[in-house]
Write a protein that holds these residues in place. Structure first.
Motif, PDB file in Angstrom:
ATOM      1  N   MET A 113      64.638 -24.037  72.945  1.00 13.28           N
ATOM      2  CA  MET A 113      63.465 -24.276  73.739  1.00 13.28           C
ATOM      3  C   MET A 113      62.638 -22.996  73.793  1.00 13.28           C
ATOM      4  N   THR A 114      61.373 -23.155  73.655  1.00 13.41           N
ATOM      5  CA  THR A 114      60.476 -22.022  73.608  1.00 13.41           C
ATOM      6  C   THR A 114      59.876 -21.752  74.974  1.00 13.41           C
ATOM      7  N   LYS A 115      59.870 -20.498  75.375  1.00  7.29           N
ATOM      8  CA  LYS A 115      59.134 -20.121  76.583  1.00  7.29           C
ATOM      9  C   LYS A 115      57.656 -20.254  76.258  1.00  7.29           C
ATOM     10  N   ALA A 116      56.900 -20.765  77.217  1.00  6.05           N
ATOM     11  CA  ALA A 116      55.495 -20.989  76.971  1.00  6.05           C
ATOM     12  C   ALA A 116      54.712 -20.692  78.239  1.00  6.05           C
ATOM     13  N   SER A 117      54.007 -19.584  78.250  1.00  3.85           N
ATOM     14  CA  SER A 117      53.339 -19.156  79.471  1.00  3.85           C
ATOM     15  C   SER A 117      52.075 -19.947  79.767  1.00  3.85           C
ATOM     16  N   GLY A 123      54.279 -36.076 102.549  1.00  2.00           N
ATOM     17  CA  GLY A 123      55.636 -35.902 103.056  1.00  2.00           C
ATOM     18  C   GLY A 123      56.717 -36.515 102.188  1.00  2.00           C
ATOM     19  N   LEU A 124      56.424 -36.807 100.943  1.00  2.00           N
ATOM     20  CA  LEU A 124      57.413 -37.376 100.025  1.00  2.00           C
ATOM     21  C   LEU A 124      58.164 -36.253  99.317  1.00  2.00           C
ATOM     22  N   LYS A 125      59.489 -36.298  99.385  1.00  2.00           N
ATOM     23  CA  LYS A 125      60.316 -35.267  98.752  1.00  2.00           C
ATOM     24  C   LYS A 125      60.488 -35.574  97.263  1.00  2.00           C
ATOM     25  N   ILE A 126      60.378 -34.511  96.462  1.00  2.00           N
ATOM     26  CA  ILE A 126      60.495 -34.607  95.009  1.00  2.00           C
ATOM     27  C   ILE A 126      61.491 -33.553  94.533  1.00  2.00           C
ATOM     28  N   ALA A 127      62.374 -33.939  93.623  1.00  2.00           N
ATOM     29  CA  ALA A 127      63.285 -32.984  92.992  1.00  2.00           C
ATOM     30  C   ALA A 127      62.970 -32.950  91.494  1.00  2.00           C
ATOM     31  N   LEU A 128      62.987 -31.764  90.925  1.00  2.00           N
ATOM     32  CA  LEU A 128      62.740 -31.581  89.495  1.00  2.00           C
ATOM     33  C   LEU A 128      64.010 -31.078  88.835  1.00  2.00           C
ATOM     34  N   TYR A 129      64.406 -31.757  87.749  1.00  2.00           N
ATOM     35  CA  TYR A 129      65.595 -31.398  86.986  1.00  2.00           C
ATOM     36  C   TYR A 129      65.216 -31.125  85.534  1.00  2.00           C
ATOM     37  N   ARG A 130      65.922 -30.180  84.935  1.00  2.00           N
ATOM     38  CA  ARG A 130      65.846 -29.975  83.483  1.00  2.00           C
ATOM     39  C   ARG A 130      66.994 -30.773  82.886  1.00  2.00           C
ATOM     40  N   VAL A 131      66.721 -31.546  81.847  1.00  2.00           N
ATOM     41  CA  VAL A 131      67.706 -32.430  81.240  1.00  2.00           C
ATOM     42  C   VAL A 131      68.068 -31.914  79.856  1.00  2.00           C
ATOM     43  N   SER A 132      69.367 -31.817  79.602  1.00  2.00           N
ATOM     44  CA  SER A 132      69.863 -31.429  78.289  1.00  2.00           C
ATOM     45  C   SER A 132      71.084 -32.290  78.000  1.00  2.00           C
ATOM     46  N   LEU A 134      54.638 -27.451  89.873  1.00  2.00           N
ATOM     47  CA  LEU A 134      56.104 -27.478  89.871  1.00  2.00           C
ATOM     48  C   LEU A 134      56.663 -26.456  88.881  1.00  2.00           C
ATOM     49  N   LEU A 135      55.994 -26.313  87.764  1.00  2.00           N
ATOM     50  CA  LEU A 135      56.333 -25.288  86.769  1.00  2.00           C
ATOM     51  C   LEU A 135      55.040 -24.682  86.259  1.00  2.00           C
ATOM     52  N   GLU A 136      55.064 -23.380  86.038  1.00  2.00           N
ATOM     53  CA  GLU A 136      53.938 -22.705  85.390  1.00  2.00           C
ATOM     54  C   GLU A 136      54.376 -21.313  84.980  1.00  2.00           C
ATOM     55  N   GLY A 137      53.565 -20.686  84.148  1.00  2.00           N
ATOM     56  CA  GLY A 137      53.854 -19.321  83.721  1.00  2.00           C
ATOM     57  C   GLY A 137      55.192 -19.220  83.011  1.00  2.00           C
ATOM     58  N   LYS A 138      55.952 -18.204  83.346  1.00  2.00           N
ATOM     59  CA  LYS A 138      57.239 -17.964  82.685  1.00  2.00           C
ATOM     60  C   LYS A 138      58.271 -19.039  82.995  1.00  2.00           C
ATOM     61  N   ALA A 139      58.120 -19.773  84.106  1.00  2.00           N
ATOM     62  CA  ALA A 139      59.068 -20.841  84.454  1.00  2.00           C
ATOM     63  C   ALA A 139      58.883 -22.082  83.574  1.00  2.00           C
ATOM     64  N   PHE A 140      57.721 -22.217  82.954  1.00  2.00           N
ATOM     65  CA  PHE A 140      57.456 -23.385  82.105  1.00  2.00           C
ATOM     66  C   PHE A 140      58.168 -23.230  80.767  1.00  2.00           C
ATOM     67  N   GLN A 141      58.918 -24.263  80.400  1.00  2.00           N
ATOM     68  CA  GLN A 141      59.548 -24.337  79.082  1.00  2.00           C
ATOM     69  C   GLN A 141      59.374 -25.751  78.560  1.00  2.00           C
ATOM     70  N   GLY A 189      59.190 -35.771  78.496  1.00  2.00           N
ATOM     71  CA  GLY A 189      59.300 -34.582  77.663  1.00  2.00           C
ATOM     72  C   GLY A 189      57.996 -33.811  77.638  1.00  2.00           C
ATOM     73  N   MET A 190      58.131 -32.498  77.529  1.00  2.00           N
ATOM     74  CA  MET A 190      56.971 -31.626  77.381  1.00  2.00           C
ATOM     75  C   MET A 190      57.166 -30.850  76.085  1.00  2.00           C
ATOM     76  N   ALA A 191      56.347 -31.159  75.091  1.00  2.00           N
ATOM     77  CA  ALA A 191      56.529 -30.605  73.754  1.00  2.00           C
ATOM     78  C   ALA A 191      55.645 -29.404  73.457  1.00  2.00           C
ATOM     79  N   GLU A 192      54.632 -29.184  74.288  1.00  2.00           N
ATOM     80  CA  GLU A 192      53.689 -28.101  74.041  1.00  2.00           C
ATOM     81  C   GLU A 192      53.392 -27.352  75.333  1.00  2.00           C
TER      82      GLU A 192
END
Length: 121
Positions: free
Chosen positions: A1-5, A24-33, A55-62, A97-100
């Motif tokens: 997986m490529t880091k993508a800023s 007020g809706l709770k959301i959880a984000l998971y990375r799936v492998s 939820l993701l941006e900068g260095k946290a985005f992959q 999926g996020m490919a780019e």
């Protein structure tokens, strides 16, 4: 997986039964492998039905596979709807999926007995 800023992930939840943003809706984000899920964060929607920050941006985005889990049953009960003890929609998982390194927007249109999503902008 490529880091993508340059990428970011956002969401927006609308209650189609009331015609209002789902505040007020709770959301959880998971990375799936494969069969593995790693929880990255939890967030709660604001008065506009959005999260206060991406939820993701900068260095946290992959790039890769992710899953958002929306706690719909808790939200709908808190909004005053009477649901059966075993709600038809309790937790709504959306795997995508996020490919780019781009902006990915995953909105949720929600009611007690149905939902839809799409890749927004």
């Amino acid at each position: 997986m490529t880091k993508a800023s340059g990428g970011r992930l956002t969401t927006h939840v609308l209650n189609t039964a009331s015609g209002l943003p789902a505040a007020g809706l709770k959301i959880a984000l998971y990375r799936v492998s494969g069969n593995s899920h790693r929880k990255l964060l939890e967030a709660v929607t604001n008065e506009d039905g959005r999260c206060d920050a991406p939820l993701l941006e900068g260095k946290a985005f992959q790039t890769g596979q992710y899953e958002l889990i929306f706690s719909a049953g808790d939200y709908l009960r808190a909004a005053g709807l009477e649901l059966p003890e075993v709600a038809f929609l309790d937790q709504i998982p959306i795997r995508f999926g996020m490919a780019e390194a781009r902006h990915y927007h995953v909105p949720l249109l929600l009611s007690p007995y149905g939902y839809s999503t799409y890749r927004g902008s």
